[in-house]
Design an enzyme around this catalytic site. Structure first.
Site, mmCIF file in Angstrom:
data_model
loop_
_atom_site.group_PDB
_atom_site.id
_atom_site.type_symbol
_atom_site.label_atom_id
_atom_site.label_comp_id
_atom_site.label_asym_id
_atom_site.label_seq_id
_atom_site.Cartn_x
_atom_site.Cartn_y
_atom_site.Cartn_z
ATOM 1 N N HIS A 59 0.838 4.441 4.565
ATOM 2 C CA HIS A 59 0.198 5.106 3.424
ATOM 3 C C HIS A 59 0.728 6.531 3.254
ATOM 4 O O HIS A 59 1.086 6.946 2.144
ATOM 5 C CB HIS A 59 -1.313 5.143 3.625
ATOM 6 C CG HIS A 59 -1.971 3.799 3.505
ATOM 7 N ND1 HIS A 59 -3.336 3.617 3.613
ATOM 8 C CD2 HIS A 59 -1.447 2.565 3.278
ATOM 9 C CE1 HIS A 59 -3.623 2.335 3.461
ATOM 10 N NE2 HIS A 59 -2.491 1.680 3.270
ATOM 11 N N SER A 103 0.803 -1.222 0.000
ATOM 12 C CA SER A 103 0.000 0.000 0.000
ATOM 13 C C SER A 103 0.837 1.273 0.000
ATOM 14 O O SER A 103 0.479 2.257 -0.647
ATOM 15 C CB SER A 103 -0.942 0.000 1.206
ATOM 16 O OG SER A 103 -1.787 -1.115 1.184
#
Length: 244
Positions: free
Chosen positions: A176, A121
């Site tokens: 992230h 991610s």
């Protein structure tokens, strides 16, 4: 009469290679009868093990995925975003954005989250950030479509970050955000800067990328060095007991 621009593109290959590696590793792990133990053995991000010297986990963790939905969502995002970004930036620049963002996401996760973690991610958020930079810097060329693409990407980022902070799902927002910040930075220095070239037909004009200087790669290397230095600062703080 409508005019068309011929933008230099490169055929994507790295995206397919990374996707194949992620799916292959996932498939191999699913064959294990003791899957939970395998995550640590295969290289999941574990702060304690990293503090003991297993720094390679910062990268191997980005190759691993948990449930099938985790693999599917990351794989789909990589496929959709990666093909466009690699086509626009070229293979070498795409690879640089992906792997430096992956490292940046893992370093941020190590610095701000004590939970074990896996997933690509952080790297994918880096790709999203770089794609936003691309449409933002070249909005003069794409017009309203480029502006719409840029703001769509901003909305996607805000929604995903908001979901992460909501606590609804077990999402490592630090990874992230770390990947996103690094992806924006590397994407900015490697992003194609276009200038209008010659007309190749009555309504078709070439577009040239003028960002081909070695300085872009030097700046990318400096960003990567900064990420590594940030890791060692976080590592020393952890070893000194200042943070978990």
């Amino acid at each position: 009469m409508r005019s068309w621009f011929r933008i230099p593109l490169e055929r994507p290959i790295i995206t397919y290679v990374i996707l194949a590696v992620l799916v292959g590793i996932y498939g191999a792990m699913m064959l294990s009868p003791r899957l939970q133990e395998e995550f640590l053995r295969w290289g999941a991000k574990d702060n304690y093990e990293i503090m003991r010297g297993e720094w390679w986990r910062l990268l191997t963790a980005t190759l691993l995925h948990g449930p099938l939905i985790h693999m599917f969502l990351n794989g789909y995002a990589l496929f959709v975003i990666g093909l466009d970004l690699e086509g626009f930036f070229g293979r070498a620049r795409f690879a640089a954005i992906y792997f430096v963002s992956a490292l940046g996401g893992s370093v941020a996760s190590f610095a701000f989250s004590s939970s074990p973690g896996v997933g690509a991610s952080g790297a994918i958020f880096g790709l999203v950030g770089a794609l936003g930079v691309y449409f933002g810097l070249n909005r003069f060329l794409f017009g309203k479509m480029g502006q719409a693409q840029f703001w769509n990407i901003i909305v996607v980022i805000l929604i995903n970050v908001g979901i992460g902070f909501s606590g609804i799902f077990p999402i490592d927002n630090s990874a992230h955000l770390g990947g996103l910040v690094v992806g924006v930075a590397v994407g900015f220095v490697l992003c194609p800067r276009y200038t209008l070239g010659t007309w190749v037909a009555a309504n078709v004009r070439e577009v040239k990328n003028v960002n081909r200087s070695a300085l872009a790669w030097i700046a990318t290397a400096l960003i990567a060095v900064d990420v590594v230095l940030a890791f060692f600062v976080a590592l020393q703080l952890a070893l000194a007991g200042i943070r978990a």
